[in-house]
Design a protein around this motif. Sequence first.
Motif, PDB file in Angstrom:
ATOM      1  N   GLN A  16       0.827  -1.210   0.000  1.00 55.43           N
ATOM      2  CA  GLN A  16       0.000   0.000   0.000  1.00 55.43           C
ATOM      3  C   GLN A  16       0.859   1.257   0.000  1.00 55.43           C
ATOM      4  OE1 GLN A  16      -3.001  -0.150  -0.625  1.00 55.43           O
ATOM      5  NE2 GLN A  16      -4.079  -1.805   0.415  1.00 55.43           N
ATOM      6  N   SER A  17       1.879   1.244   0.824  1.00 55.75           N
ATOM      7  CA  SER A  17       2.733   2.419   0.944  1.00 55.75           C
ATOM      8  C   SER A  17       3.452   2.704  -0.374  1.00 55.75           C
ATOM      9  CB  SER A  17       3.726   2.189   2.068  1.00 55.75           C
ATOM     10  OG  SER A  17       4.723   3.155   2.042  1.00 55.75           O
ATOM     11  N   GLU A  18       4.031   1.658  -0.948  1.00 47.75           N
ATOM     12  CA  GLU A  18       4.749   1.791  -2.217  1.00 47.75           C
ATOM     13  C   GLU A  18       3.816   2.339  -3.304  1.00 47.75           C
ATOM     14  OE1 GLU A  18       8.015   0.838  -2.179  1.00 47.75           O
ATOM     15  OE2 GLU A  18       8.216   1.704  -4.172  1.00 47.75           O
ATOM     16  N   LEU A  19       2.627   1.747  -3.396  1.00 39.09           N
ATOM     17  CA  LEU A  19       1.707   2.126  -4.470  1.00 39.09           C
ATOM     18  C   LEU A  19       1.177   3.552  -4.298  1.00 39.09           C
ATOM     19  CD1 LEU A  19      -0.372  -1.161  -5.123  1.00 39.09           C
ATOM     20  CD2 LEU A  19       1.688  -0.345  -6.285  1.00 39.09           C
ATOM     21  N   ILE A  20       0.805   3.916  -3.092  1.00 42.86           N
ATOM     22  CA  ILE A  20       0.238   5.270  -2.909  1.00 42.86           C
ATOM     23  C   ILE A  20       1.316   6.335  -3.104  1.00 42.86           C
ATOM     24  CG2 ILE A  20      -0.760   6.926  -1.283  1.00 42.86           C
ATOM     25  CD1 ILE A  20      -2.723   5.090  -0.428  1.00 42.86           C
ATOM     26  N   HIS A  21       2.486   6.132  -2.537  1.00 41.84           N
ATOM     27  CA  HIS A  21       3.532   7.150  -2.714  1.00 41.84           C
ATOM     28  C   HIS A  21       3.903   7.298  -4.185  1.00 41.84           C
ATOM     29  CE1 HIS A  21       4.521   8.631   1.283  1.00 41.84           C
ATOM     30  NE2 HIS A  21       4.137   7.437   1.720  1.00 41.84           N
ATOM     31  N   HIS A  22       4.030   6.164  -4.856  1.00 40.92           N
ATOM     32  CA  HIS A  22       4.332   6.210  -6.290  1.00 40.92           C
ATOM     33  C   HIS A  22       3.207   6.911  -7.046  1.00 40.92           C
ATOM     34  CE1 HIS A  22       4.114   4.513 -10.409  1.00 40.92           C
ATOM     35  NE2 HIS A  22       5.393   4.799 -10.398  1.00 40.92           N
ATOM     36  N   PHE A  23       1.967   6.620  -6.663  1.00 43.05           N
ATOM     37  CA  PHE A  23       0.814   7.218  -7.343  1.00 43.05           C
ATOM     38  C   PHE A  23       0.827   8.748  -7.191  1.00 43.05           C
ATOM     39  CE2 PHE A  23      -3.628   8.657  -7.459  1.00 43.05           C
ATOM     40  CZ  PHE A  23      -3.970   8.229  -8.726  1.00 43.05           C
ATOM     41  N   VAL A  24       1.028   9.205  -5.980  1.00 41.96           N
ATOM     42  CA  VAL A  24       1.028  10.655  -5.737  1.00 41.96           C
ATOM     43  C   VAL A  24       2.191  11.317  -6.465  1.00 41.96           C
ATOM     44  CG1 VAL A  24       1.225  12.476  -4.001  1.00 41.96           C
ATOM     45  CG2 VAL A  24      -0.077  10.419  -3.493  1.00 41.96           C
ATOM     46  N   ARG A  25       3.389  10.762  -6.315  1.00 40.03           N
ATOM     47  CA  ARG A  25       4.577  11.371  -6.923  1.00 40.03           C
ATOM     48  C   ARG A  25       4.422  11.514  -8.428  1.00 40.03           C
ATOM     49  NH1 ARG A  25       9.590  10.851  -3.377  1.00 40.03           N
ATOM     50  NH2 ARG A  25      10.580  11.687  -5.223  1.00 40.03           N
ATOM     51  N   GLY A  26       3.774  10.534  -9.052  1.00 38.91           N
ATOM     52  CA  GLY A  26       3.593  10.577 -10.501  1.00 38.91           C
ATOM     53  C   GLY A  26       2.738  11.747 -10.963  1.00 38.91           C
ATOM     54  N   MET A  27       1.992  12.360 -10.038  1.00 39.68           N
ATOM     55  CA  MET A  27       1.111  13.465 -10.424  1.00 39.68           C
ATOM     56  C   MET A  27       1.670  14.833 -10.050  1.00 39.68           C
ATOM     57  SD  MET A  27      -2.715  12.043  -9.492  1.00 39.68           S
ATOM     58  CE  MET A  27      -2.454  12.012  -7.698  1.00 39.68           C
ATOM     59  N   LEU A  28       2.692  14.850  -9.156  1.00 37.72           N
ATOM     60  CA  LEU A  28       3.117  16.117  -8.548  1.00 37.72           C
ATOM     61  C   LEU A  28       3.783  17.097  -9.514  1.00 37.72           C
ATOM     62  CD1 LEU A  28       4.659  14.862  -5.165  1.00 37.72           C
ATOM     63  CD2 LEU A  28       2.396  15.882  -5.525  1.00 37.72           C
ATOM     64  N   THR A  29       3.516  18.367  -9.277  1.00 38.60           N
ATOM     65  CA  THR A  29       4.271  19.455  -9.907  1.00 38.60           C
ATOM     66  C   THR A  29       5.408  19.821  -8.945  1.00 38.60           C
ATOM     67  OG1 THR A  29       2.935  21.074  -8.752  1.00 38.60           O
ATOM     68  CG2 THR A  29       2.199  20.436 -10.960  1.00 38.60           C
ATOM     69  N   GLU A  30       6.199  20.803  -9.308  1.00 39.56           N
ATOM     70  CA  GLU A  30       7.277  21.226  -8.424  1.00 39.56           C
ATOM     71  C   GLU A  30       6.698  21.738  -7.098  1.00 39.56           C
ATOM     72  OE1 GLU A  30      10.235  23.195 -10.937  1.00 39.56           O
ATOM     73  OE2 GLU A  30      11.115  23.970  -9.058  1.00 39.56           O
ATOM     74  N   LYS A  31       5.667  22.534  -7.217  1.00 46.37           N
ATOM     75  CA  LYS A  31       4.986  23.051  -6.021  1.00 46.37           C
ATOM     76  C   LYS A  31       4.456  21.872  -5.188  1.00 46.37           C
ATOM     77  CE  LYS A  31       1.006  25.962  -4.779  1.00 46.37           C
ATOM     78  NZ  LYS A  31      -0.254  26.533  -5.325  1.00 46.37           N
ATOM     79  N   GLY A  32       3.915  20.877  -5.872  1.00 39.15           N
ATOM     80  CA  GLY A  32       3.390  19.695  -5.196  1.00 39.15           C
ATOM     81  C   GLY A  32       4.472  18.962  -4.424  1.00 39.15           C
ATOM     82  N   PHE A  33       5.664  18.869  -5.017  1.00 33.43           N
ATOM     83  CA  PHE A  33       6.768  18.166  -4.357  1.00 33.43           C
ATOM     84  C   PHE A  33       7.167  18.841  -3.044  1.00 33.43           C
ATOM     85  CE2 PHE A  33       7.787  15.518  -8.127  1.00 33.43           C
ATOM     86  CZ  PHE A  33       8.053  14.339  -7.465  1.00 33.43           C
ATOM     87  N   THR A  34       7.102  20.169  -3.019  1.00 37.40           N
ATOM     88  CA  THR A  34       7.442  20.886  -1.784  1.00 37.40           C
ATOM     89  C   THR A  34       6.503  20.463  -0.656  1.00 37.40           C
ATOM     90  OG1 THR A  34       7.909  22.717  -3.267  1.00 37.40           O
ATOM     91  CG2 THR A  34       7.988  23.185  -0.913  1.00 37.40           C
ATOM     92  N   ILE A  35       5.208  20.472  -0.958  1.00 35.54           N
ATOM     93  CA  ILE A  35       4.195  20.071   0.034  1.00 35.54           C
ATOM     94  C   ILE A  35       4.387  18.595   0.419  1.00 35.54           C
ATOM     95  CG2 ILE A  35       1.715  19.787   0.440  1.00 35.54           C
ATOM     96  CD1 ILE A  35       2.050  22.621  -0.088  1.00 35.54           C
ATOM     97  N   TYR A  36       4.606  17.763  -0.599  1.00 36.55           N
ATOM     98  CA  TYR A  36       4.770  16.320  -0.388  1.00 36.55           C
ATOM     99  C   TYR A  36       5.936  16.041   0.552  1.00 36.55           C
ATOM    100  CZ  TYR A  36       6.117  11.490  -1.527  1.00 36.55           C
ATOM    101  OH  TYR A  36       6.476  10.172  -1.453  1.00 36.55           O
ATOM    102  N   ASN A  37       7.078  16.666   0.272  1.00 40.72           N
ATOM    103  CA  ASN A  37       8.267  16.422   1.100  1.00 40.72           C
ATOM    104  C   ASN A  37       8.048  16.833   2.549  1.00 40.72           C
ATOM    105  OD1 ASN A  37       9.740  15.298  -1.003  1.00 40.72           O
ATOM    106  ND2 ASN A  37      10.531  17.283  -1.675  1.00 40.72           N
TER     107      ASN A  37
END
Lengths: 219, 219
Positions: free
Chosen positions: A172-193
């Motif tokens: 679950q962890s692998e799939l959800i993190h991969h799923f989210v990362r695949g959609m992120l913009t640069e701004k998204g990555f800041t929030i994600y991190n």
Amino acid sequence: MKERILAETERLFWKYGVRSVTMEDIAKQLGISKKTIYQHFADKEQILYQVILDKMGKNQSEMACMHVEKDNPVEEILQVLSMMQKQADHISPNLLIDVKRYYPQAFALFRQYKEEHIMHSILENIQKGISQGLYRSDINPTILARLRVEQIELAFDNDIFPTDQYSMHDIQSELIHHFVRGMLTEKGFTIYNQYVKQYNHEVKEYKKDSSDLAAYVAK
Amino acid sequence: MKERILAETERLFWKYGVRSVTMEDIAKQLGISKKTIYQHFADKEQILYQVILDKMGKNQSEMACMHVEKDNPVEEILQVLSMMQKQADHISPNLLIDVKRYYPQAFALFRQYKEEHIMHSILENIQKGISQGLYRSDINPTILARLRVEQIELAFDNDIFPTDQYSMHDIQSELIHHFVRGMLTEKGFTIYNQYVKQYNHEVKEYKKDSSDLAAYVAK
């Protein structure tokens, strides 16, 4: 009594799957006769059906709450992971496998729920992410929402992820993190991190809680 | 003659699926009698079986070539997309649906191929990406390789992606780009962005080629 039967049976299903739990087991656990159970339910499948219906109602309210609490879609989707992982620790991997294989009516109910509620809530999450500039604007929301919905079932597929090789937690962890990362913009990555840092802290706290719980159960 | 039958039947399968193509159609297209076909093959399923076996052999060599040509895993995986899309334009969406539903033996062959070759080549790609610092080092290669393998089949699932709502082109592109992006490191993104620019140029070139081809076929 009906509620007690439902609660205890649900606990047994989560722990052992559906196939290996008998009406006898349920009666024994509750200290009642099988006859009492049959006064409320025709058979085990009917209890299963009701358990799923109740569960869906509960999940929906939990998800609805999350929508209110989190206005940030990245945090929202990772919060779902955290919720699923807390649940997964108490779920027998046999549960969905049993339901899929042996209880078609109950599985149809799960599929319907998947269609109506999970699909809808993921689609909403993706659209919110795009409008906030956290997810790429060039993604196709329905294709990715479908992918995510199918991943949920995939994680429970014993042929694809044999339970002796993978833990539900890791999948679950692998799939959800991969799923989210695949959609992120640069701004998204800041929030994600930021969230991942905070979340890793939470996981450690939670693991501490769990081991306390384990110690308690073992007493 | 066996080769001619195989080639023509493959063309018909790709164009119309398996179910709607009859031995009569194949004979007619080749200007031969059905009897001649039956001298080489017991039935349509046997032709299908052989077509799949041949196709697998061909795909394997194509993939092997790519491994030689591309030492950059990001480019390699996106090149597979490009190859799949060129094929998808000539494939009836009925093909895999028919095989899955009505030809279990042939479908088992496809699954075996998926297991042995596709899984292996994706896993290799992921490991190469990690060792070159283009994919995150904290991913679980086997979980994500499994995910990617399942996505290939998912794209052909008519219940999940109804062919009247989605084109194979869009689904494959969405899924592969999302899949790659979910693994990329910052260094990976640099390479990815470069490739996408170049690739978009190639797609335009390819579309031009296709329309030339269409004009030719229409003559």
